[in-house]
Design a protein around this motif. Structure first.
Motif, PDB file in Angstrom:
ATOM      1  N   LEU A  27       0.808  -1.227   0.000  1.00 31.88           N
ATOM      2  CA  LEU A  27       0.000   0.000   0.000  1.00 31.88           C
ATOM      3  C   LEU A  27       0.837   1.270   0.000  1.00 31.88           C
ATOM      4  CD1 LEU A  27      -2.748  -1.028   2.558  1.00 31.88           C
ATOM      5  CD2 LEU A  27      -2.978  -0.862   0.075  1.00 31.88           C
ATOM      6  N   ARG A  28       1.939   1.263   0.705  1.00 30.25           N
ATOM      7  CA  ARG A  28       2.771   2.464   0.799  1.00 30.25           C
ATOM      8  C   ARG A  28       3.710   2.546  -0.389  1.00 30.25           C
ATOM      9  NH1 ARG A  28       4.389   3.535   7.033  1.00 30.25           N
ATOM     10  NH2 ARG A  28       2.279   3.483   7.839  1.00 30.25           N
ATOM     11  N   ARG A  29       3.383   3.445  -1.303  1.00 31.14           N
ATOM     12  CA  ARG A  29       4.209   3.653  -2.479  1.00 31.14           C
ATOM     13  C   ARG A  29       4.861   5.027  -2.367  1.00 31.14           C
ATOM     14  NH1 ARG A  29       1.135   3.097  -7.849  1.00 31.14           N
ATOM     15  NH2 ARG A  29       0.302   5.065  -7.108  1.00 31.14           N
ATOM     16  N   CYS A  30       6.141   5.118  -2.674  1.00 32.68           N
ATOM     17  CA  CYS A  30       6.829   6.405  -2.614  1.00 32.68           C
ATOM     18  C   CYS A  30       6.148   7.437  -3.508  1.00 32.68           C
ATOM     19  CB  CYS A  30       8.291   6.253  -3.019  1.00 32.68           C
ATOM     20  SG  CYS A  30       9.291   5.368  -1.810  1.00 32.68           S
ATOM     21  N   ILE A  31       5.638   7.016  -4.631  1.00 37.13           N
ATOM     22  CA  ILE A  31       5.005   7.925  -5.577  1.00 37.13           C
ATOM     23  C   ILE A  31       3.794   8.634  -4.945  1.00 37.13           C
ATOM     24  CG2 ILE A  31       3.402   6.316  -6.701  1.00 37.13           C
ATOM     25  CD1 ILE A  31       5.686   8.684  -8.597  1.00 37.13           C
ATOM     26  N   SER A  62      10.856  -3.028  -0.331  1.00 33.57           N
ATOM     27  CA  SER A  62      11.069  -1.627  -0.707  1.00 33.57           C
ATOM     28  C   SER A  62      11.084  -0.719   0.514  1.00 33.57           C
ATOM     29  CB  SER A  62       9.961  -1.161  -1.657  1.00 33.57           C
ATOM     30  OG  SER A  62      10.040  -1.854  -2.875  1.00 33.57           O
ATOM     31  N   CYS A  63      11.759   0.402   0.372  1.00 32.04           N
ATOM     32  CA  CYS A  63      11.863   1.387   1.467  1.00 32.04           C
ATOM     33  C   CYS A  63      10.495   1.847   1.953  1.00 32.04           C
ATOM     34  CB  CYS A  63      12.647   2.604   0.991  1.00 32.04           C
ATOM     35  SG  CYS A  63      14.334   2.255   0.537  1.00 32.04           S
ATOM     36  N   SER A  64       9.569   2.029   1.068  1.00 32.17           N
ATOM     37  CA  SER A  64       8.268   2.597   1.425  1.00 32.17           C
ATOM     38  C   SER A  64       7.394   1.668   2.260  1.00 32.17           C
ATOM     39  CB  SER A  64       7.496   2.974   0.159  1.00 32.17           C
ATOM     40  OG  SER A  64       7.204   1.815  -0.603  1.00 32.17           O
ATOM     41  N   THR A  65       7.600   0.371   2.161  1.00 27.14           N
ATOM     42  CA  THR A  65       6.717  -0.596   2.806  1.00 27.14           C
ATOM     43  C   THR A  65       6.538  -0.347   4.298  1.00 27.14           C
ATOM     44  OG1 THR A  65       7.349  -2.246   1.158  1.00 27.14           O
ATOM     45  CG2 THR A  65       6.256  -3.056   3.116  1.00 27.14           C
TER      46      THR A  65
END
Length: 77
Positions: A27-31, A62-65
């Motif tokens: 769910l957490r996307r950097c974009i 990924s970093c955003s996760t």
């Protein structure tokens, strides 16, 4: 806060979920984060370089996760 899954559109609670309950997408996307600079492909908080492909389609690693600085663009001001 509730967000729509970028993959299937299902409503999810961002505070206690890192993955969509319907399709298992991250769910957490950097974009979607206010800290992501799309032109420079970097996080303005951590100064990490984040490729646009990963920013749009993150994996579990990924970093955003699990980012503690994540700030969703769609949240009400």
């Amino acid at each position: 806060m509730e967000i729509k899954c970028p993959n299937c559109g299902a409503e999810n609670w961002l505070e206690n979920q890192s993955r969509c309950f319907q399709c298992n997408a991250v769910l957490r996307r950097c974009i979607d984060c206010t800290n992501y600079d799309r032109r420079a492909a970097t996080c303005t908080t951590t100064n990490a370089d984040i490729d646009l492909r990963e920013a749009e389609h993150p994996s579990v690693l990924s970093c955003s996760t699990n980012c503690t600085n994540y700030s969703y663009l769609g949240q009400a001001a």
